[in-house]
Design a protein around this motif. Structure first.
Motif, PDB file in Angstrom:
ATOM      1  N   TRP A  56      11.254 -35.286  22.958  1.00  0.00           N
ATOM      2  CA  TRP A  56      10.169 -36.136  24.071  1.00  0.00           C
ATOM      3  C   TRP A  56       9.768 -36.640  22.256  1.00  0.00           C
ATOM      4  CZ3 TRP A  56       5.953 -33.924  21.482  1.00  0.00           C
ATOM      5  CH2 TRP A  56       6.236 -31.857  21.858  1.00  0.00           C
ATOM      6  N   LEU A  57       9.316 -38.114  22.133  1.00  0.00           N
ATOM      7  CA  LEU A  57       8.704 -38.279  20.964  1.00  0.00           C
ATOM      8  C   LEU A  57       7.198 -38.031  21.205  1.00  0.00           C
ATOM      9  CD1 LEU A  57      10.092 -41.968  22.072  1.00  0.00           C
ATOM     10  CD2 LEU A  57      10.834 -40.134  20.168  1.00  0.00           C
TER      11      LEU A  57
ATOM     12  N   PHE B 229       9.366 -25.593  23.868  1.00  0.00           N
ATOM     13  CA  PHE B 229       8.709 -26.727  24.291  1.00  0.00           C
ATOM     14  C   PHE B 229       9.528 -28.165  23.827  1.00  0.00           C
ATOM     15  CE2 PHE B 229       9.482 -26.369  19.500  1.00  0.00           C
ATOM     16  CZ  PHE B 229       9.062 -26.949  19.116  1.00  0.00           C
ATOM     17  N   HIS B 230      10.530 -28.236  22.925  1.00  0.00           N
ATOM     18  CA  HIS B 230      11.091 -29.047  22.772  1.00  0.00           C
ATOM     19  C   HIS B 230      12.050 -29.607  24.245  1.00  0.00           C
ATOM     20  CE1 HIS B 230      13.384 -25.618  22.272  1.00  0.00           C
ATOM     21  NE2 HIS B 230      14.766 -26.504  22.982  1.00  0.00           N
ATOM     22  N   ASP B 231      11.748 -29.011  25.678  1.00  0.00           N
ATOM     23  CA  ASP B 231      11.699 -29.865  26.835  1.00  0.00           C
ATOM     24  C   ASP B 231      11.176 -30.295  27.238  1.00  0.00           C
ATOM     25  OD1 ASP B 231      12.714 -29.590  29.221  1.00  0.00           O
ATOM     26  OD2 ASP B 231      14.163 -27.643  28.994  1.00  0.00           O
ATOM     27  N   ASN B 232      11.120 -32.059  27.541  1.00  0.00           N
ATOM     28  CA  ASN B 232      10.367 -32.624  27.994  1.00  0.00           C
ATOM     29  C   ASN B 232      10.295 -32.134  29.474  1.00  0.00           C
ATOM     30  OD1 ASN B 232      13.841 -33.786  28.987  1.00  0.00           O
ATOM     31  ND2 ASN B 232      12.089 -34.808  30.391  1.00  0.00           N
ATOM     32  N   ARG B 233      10.663 -31.550  30.142  1.00  0.00           N
ATOM     33  CA  ARG B 233      10.343 -30.822  31.376  1.00  0.00           C
ATOM     34  C   ARG B 233       9.368 -29.989  31.597  1.00  0.00           C
ATOM     35  NH1 ARG B 233      16.437 -29.635  33.302  1.00  0.00           N
ATOM     36  NH2 ARG B 233      15.888 -29.032  31.117  1.00  0.00           N
ATOM     37  N   VAL B 234       9.336 -28.913  30.497  1.00  0.00           N
ATOM     38  CA  VAL B 234       7.920 -27.820  29.970  1.00  0.00           C
ATOM     39  C   VAL B 234       6.790 -28.526  29.470  1.00  0.00           C
ATOM     40  CG1 VAL B 234       7.925 -26.004  28.414  1.00  0.00           C
ATOM     41  CG2 VAL B 234      10.769 -26.296  29.592  1.00  0.00           C
TER      42      VAL B 234
ATOM     43  N   PRO C 151      -2.019 -31.317  15.314  1.00  0.00           N
ATOM     44  CA  PRO C 151      -2.418 -32.430  15.090  1.00  0.00           C
ATOM     45  C   PRO C 151      -1.137 -33.485  15.342  1.00  0.00           C
ATOM     46  CG  PRO C 151       0.101 -31.165  13.839  1.00  0.00           C
ATOM     47  CD  PRO C 151      -0.581 -30.295  15.725  1.00  0.00           C
ATOM     48  N   VAL C 152      -0.829 -33.270  16.845  1.00  0.00           N
ATOM     49  CA  VAL C 152      -0.468 -35.200  17.762  1.00  0.00           C
ATOM     50  C   VAL C 152      -1.461 -35.483  18.063  1.00  0.00           C
ATOM     51  CG1 VAL C 152       0.974 -35.264  19.715  1.00  0.00           C
ATOM     52  CG2 VAL C 152       1.907 -33.471  17.519  1.00  0.00           C
ATOM     53  N   THR C 153      -1.104 -37.549  17.883  1.00  0.00           N
ATOM     54  CA  THR C 153      -2.481 -38.168  18.299  1.00  0.00           C
ATOM     55  C   THR C 153      -1.729 -38.963  20.059  1.00  0.00           C
ATOM     56  OG1 THR C 153      -2.780 -38.590  16.400  1.00  0.00           O
ATOM     57  CG2 THR C 153      -3.119 -39.686  18.604  1.00  0.00           C
ATOM     58  N   SER C 154      -0.816 -38.489  20.456  1.00  0.00           N
ATOM     59  CA  SER C 154       0.696 -38.553  21.358  1.00  0.00           C
ATOM     60  C   SER C 154       1.545 -38.967  21.640  1.00  0.00           C
ATOM     61  CB  SER C 154       0.159 -39.597  21.566  1.00  0.00           C
ATOM     62  OG  SER C 154      -0.198 -41.255  22.802  1.00  0.00           O
ATOM     63  N   VAL C 155       2.067 -38.396  22.685  1.00  0.00           N
ATOM     64  CA  VAL C 155       3.463 -38.022  22.903  1.00  0.00           C
ATOM     65  C   VAL C 155       3.698 -38.832  24.632  1.00  0.00           C
ATOM     66  CG1 VAL C 155       3.172 -35.375  22.643  1.00  0.00           C
ATOM     67  CG2 VAL C 155       1.974 -35.973  24.885  1.00  0.00           C
ATOM     68  N   CYS C 156       5.203 -39.343  24.313  1.00  0.00           N
ATOM     69  CA  CYS C 156       5.843 -39.751  25.547  1.00  0.00           C
ATOM     70  C   CYS C 156       7.121 -39.833  25.996  1.00  0.00           C
ATOM     71  CB  CYS C 156       6.158 -41.260  24.882  1.00  0.00           C
ATOM     72  SG  CYS C 156       6.605 -42.784  25.486  1.00  0.00           S
ATOM     73  N   TYR C 157       6.994 -39.156  27.043  1.00  0.00           N
ATOM     74  CA  TYR C 157       7.953 -38.055  28.049  1.00  0.00           C
ATOM     75  C   TYR C 157       8.544 -38.606  28.886  1.00  0.00           C
ATOM     76  CZ  TYR C 157       3.452 -36.713  29.436  1.00  0.00           C
ATOM     77  OH  TYR C 157       2.017 -36.394  30.279  1.00  0.00           O
ATOM     78  N   TRP C 158       9.926 -38.105  28.648  1.00  0.00           N
ATOM     79  CA  TRP C 158      10.238 -38.264  30.407  1.00  0.00           C
ATOM     80  C   TRP C 158       9.742 -37.304  31.275  1.00  0.00           C
ATOM     81  CZ3 TRP C 158      12.595 -42.441  32.922  1.00  0.00           C
ATOM     82  CH2 TRP C 158      13.243 -42.184  34.400  1.00  0.00           C
TER      83      TRP C 158
END
Length: 284
Positions: free
Chosen positions: A88-89, A121-126, A145-152
């Motif tokens: 994910w991003l 944590f690196h699995d977008n489904r999780v 510290p992440v501001t926003s996430v973009c994921y499938w």
């Protein structure tokens, strides 16, 4: 949401001065990882499992890359095939890669010995399922510290924002560990976690097993057997997998089958007592 969502999200985050990070499943995306390693400066990537108790798995573990425009061609290839579940991003403030890496290193191992597991944590489904179930006030402890996430997420791109980005301690009862997983995903995650644990902690036995069987197939058989017996607790799975692995050549238990009308817990306790007896720990 379509792929346009990702493009717009990236544009908005860059306009805000944020860095774009790719959280990549290195095990299944080795070619992509190598491309990015050749392109990225040392300060723009990190293997999360390095400098952790599971450093032996670092080569197969997740990597985080800070993506610059020159890597967009590699990113486009991933975005075109989200069903590969490559990761994910995330957006985060500049120079915060060390903080993000530290954040996930503190969260990758769950449970206590001997019932520890790796949190994928690196699995977008999780990630998607955790964010869908946890309350908004739990997001800061999860995303750090992440501001926003973009994921499938199943069949579309989704975006979730962190209401309070920063460095946060691991909660005593992490909300993301109480998220119910779909049965098939739960089985897949369980298999992956146990498989990696065995290679990290029981490598000699796994090497012996590999001389006769494919370890991955052997483990799948053990977990299928556990489900058939309704053995679902960590203690039951730990006993079944480790005891069978340790006694491949000289099994102590000749008949693992449950007796008529025997409950799963009684079945487990009877076999556990039998093993303890043969080990000289208790009377039968």
């Amino acid at each position: 949401m379509s792929l346009t969502t990702v493009v717009q999200w990236m544009s908005e985050q860059r306009q805000l001065g944020q860095a774009i990070a790719l959280v990549l499943d290195s095990e299944d995306e080795r070619e992509t990882r190598q491309q990015l390693l050749r392109s990225c400066d040392y300060e723009r990537y990190c293997g999360v499992y390095h400098q952790t108790p599971v450093s032996e798995l670092a080569d197969a573990g997740p990597f985080i890359f800070i993506i610059e425009p020159r890597e967009y061609a590699v990113l486009d290839t991933l975005l075109a095939e989200p069903q590969r579940h490559w990761g994910w991003l995330a957006s985060l403030p500049q120079q915060q890669l060390p903080a993000l890496t530290r954040h996930w290193r503190e969260r990758i191992i769950t449970g206590t010995r001997p019932n520890q597991a790796l949190y994928r944590f690196h699995d977008n489904r999780v990630l998607a399922r955790a964010l869908a179930f946890m309350p908004e006030d739990a997001r800061p402890g999860y995303l750090g510290p992440v501001t926003s996430v973009c994921y499938w997420a199943q069949s579309r791109w989704d975006v979730t924002h962190n209401p309070a980005p920063g460095e946060h301690p691991v909660p005593d009862q992490p909300a993301w560990l109480n998220v119910p997983a779909p049965p098939l995903l739960a089985i897949d995650i369980l298999h992956t976690n146990i498989y990696r644990y065995l290679w990290a902690e029981r490598s000699d036995e796994m090497l012996t097993l590999s001389q006769h069987r494919a370890p991955d197939e052997w483990l799948a058989e053990q977990l299928t057997q556990a489900r058939h017996w309704n053995w679902n607790t960590p203690e039951q799975l730990h006993f079944l997998v480790l005891h069978r692995l340790e006694t491949l050549e000289r099994p102590l238990i000749k008949n693992w089958s449950p007796r008529d009308h025997e409950t799963p817990q009684a079945h487990f306790e009877r076999l556990l007592s039998e093993v303890q007896f043969w080990a000289g720990e208790t009377p039968l």
